[in-house]
Design an enzyme around this catalytic site. Structure first.
Site, PDB file in Angstrom:
ATOM      1  N   SER A 164       0.847  -1.196   0.000  1.00 51.21           N
ATOM      2  CA  SER A 164       0.000   0.000   0.000  1.00 51.21           C
ATOM      3  C   SER A 164       0.885   1.249   0.000  1.00 51.21           C
ATOM      4  CB  SER A 164      -0.955  -0.032   1.200  1.00 51.21           C
ATOM      5  OG  SER A 164      -1.963   0.935   1.076  1.00 51.21           O
ATOM      6  N   LYS A 216     -19.232  17.979   3.954  1.00 49.26           N
ATOM      7  CA  LYS A 216     -18.321  18.247   5.067  1.00 49.26           C
ATOM      8  C   LYS A 216     -18.148  16.995   5.919  1.00 49.26           C
ATOM      9  CE  LYS A 216     -15.713  20.452   7.882  1.00 49.26           C
ATOM     10  NZ  LYS A 216     -14.331  20.763   7.466  1.00 49.26           N
TER      11      LYS A 216
END
Length: 325
Positions: A164, A216
């Site tokens: 990763s 948000k």
């Protein structure tokens, strides 16, 4: 009276245990804040000299005692003559965790090398990193890009894992080595979190979340998650994945991203077949071979961690061990 004293003693013991459990972390936190900054230093270790000393010790042990001093002097004269005009190999170490906390030391070590190294020199990074937060590992990869942009040959050796975010760093190398059982790949993005809304509802607890901006807050731990929020998170993950693949394509253009960017990971020989690495070799063997052609120096930038930082780093390491690459 005896029963009363016994009950009181048990109550007192429980109270003291509870107070200690609460007070100890607070004291550690306060102490970590009060400790003055410092303990930062750049350490240069002559690995070539260390290898010479190991070799001399082994040779001396197999020689008659009378000839040991003469052998040492001869070996040192030969080593000094061989040192002249040889390029340098700088060795950096990076041990990753979820937040790539080692990046602070890496950026200082890279800066130190750039102050004096030239294209005739080389940098070897011994990388051990199973990935984590995107922005932190992206910054770590950018530190290695600084070396390539200055034309300094960069070799990265993966003895255990580069998965990763770890592979995001590893792919920057001019030459990428992997040990036979090193774990490489896991080119993907993941996000997950629990939701306690139904548990709170069963206990009569209300949770309110107020935001400005449609996205948000996409997913929440305690409120009701919407399909719109889930879709936005999936969109963000796809964006991260695309950026990850674009970065790999820049530094390893021969890799078939359609084949490898699936989130899977592979062991050394499989990674070699897929073009994710360039050679099956441990960092130890690479350094032993390099000592014949270069002066080898390990560059370490160390900063004394506060008690709370050490505790959190230990917890992150254990958590990452459970999660896997």
């Amino acid at each position: 009276m005896t029963d009363l004293l016994s009950d009181y003693g048990l109550f007192l013991a429980k109270t003291l245990t509870l107070v200690a459990a609460i007070a100890l972390p607070l004291l550690m936190l306060l102490r970590s804040r009060e400790e003055p900054p410092g303990g930062e230093r750049l350490e240069i270790i002559d690995l070539g000299e260390r290898y010479r000393e190991m070799g001399e010790a082994l040779k001396a042990a197999s020689q008659p005692r009378k000839g040991r001093q003469r052998l040492r002097r001869k070996e040192r004269r030969r080593a000094r003559a061989a040192e002249r005009d040889r390029p340098r190999l700088f060795v950096l170490d990076f041990h990753g965790d979820l937040k790539a906390t080692d990046v602070a030391s890496l950026r200082e070590a890279v800066t130190a090398v750039l102050l004096d190294a030239g294209p005739e020199d080389e940098v070897l990074v011994r990388l051990e990193n199973a990935g984590g937060v995107v922005s932190e590992h992206g910054l770590a990869a950018s530190q290695l890009v600084r070396l390539r942009e200055r034309g300094i040959p960069l070799t990265i050796a993966v003895d255990k894992v580069a998965a990763s975010g770890g592979y995001l760093m590893a792919c920057v190398a001019d030459r990428l080595l992997a040990a036979p059982f090193a774990v490489v790949g896991s080119i993907g993005a993941v996000a997950g979190l629990p939701n306690f809304r139904r548990l709170l509802e069963r206990h009569g607890v209300d949770f309110e979340l107020h935001t400005a901006g449609a996205y948000k807050r996409t997913l929440t731990l305690f409120g009701e998650n919407t399909e719109q929020g889930r879709e936005k998170v999936r969109e963000q993950l796809e964006t991260i994945h695309r950026l990850f693949k674009d970065f790999i394509a820049e530094f390893r253009p021969a890799v078939d991203l359609q084949r490898v960017a699936t989130g899977e990971y592979w062991y050394g020989p499989q990674a070699l077949e897929l073009g994710l690495v360039d050679r099956i070799q441990t960092s130890d063997d690479y350094l032993l071979a390099a000592r014949e052609r270069a002066r080898i120096y390990q560059v370490k930038y160390t900063k004394k961690k506060k008690p709370m930082e050490r505790l959190l780093a230990s917890m992150q390491g254990r958590l990452q061990g459970l999660i896997g690459p």
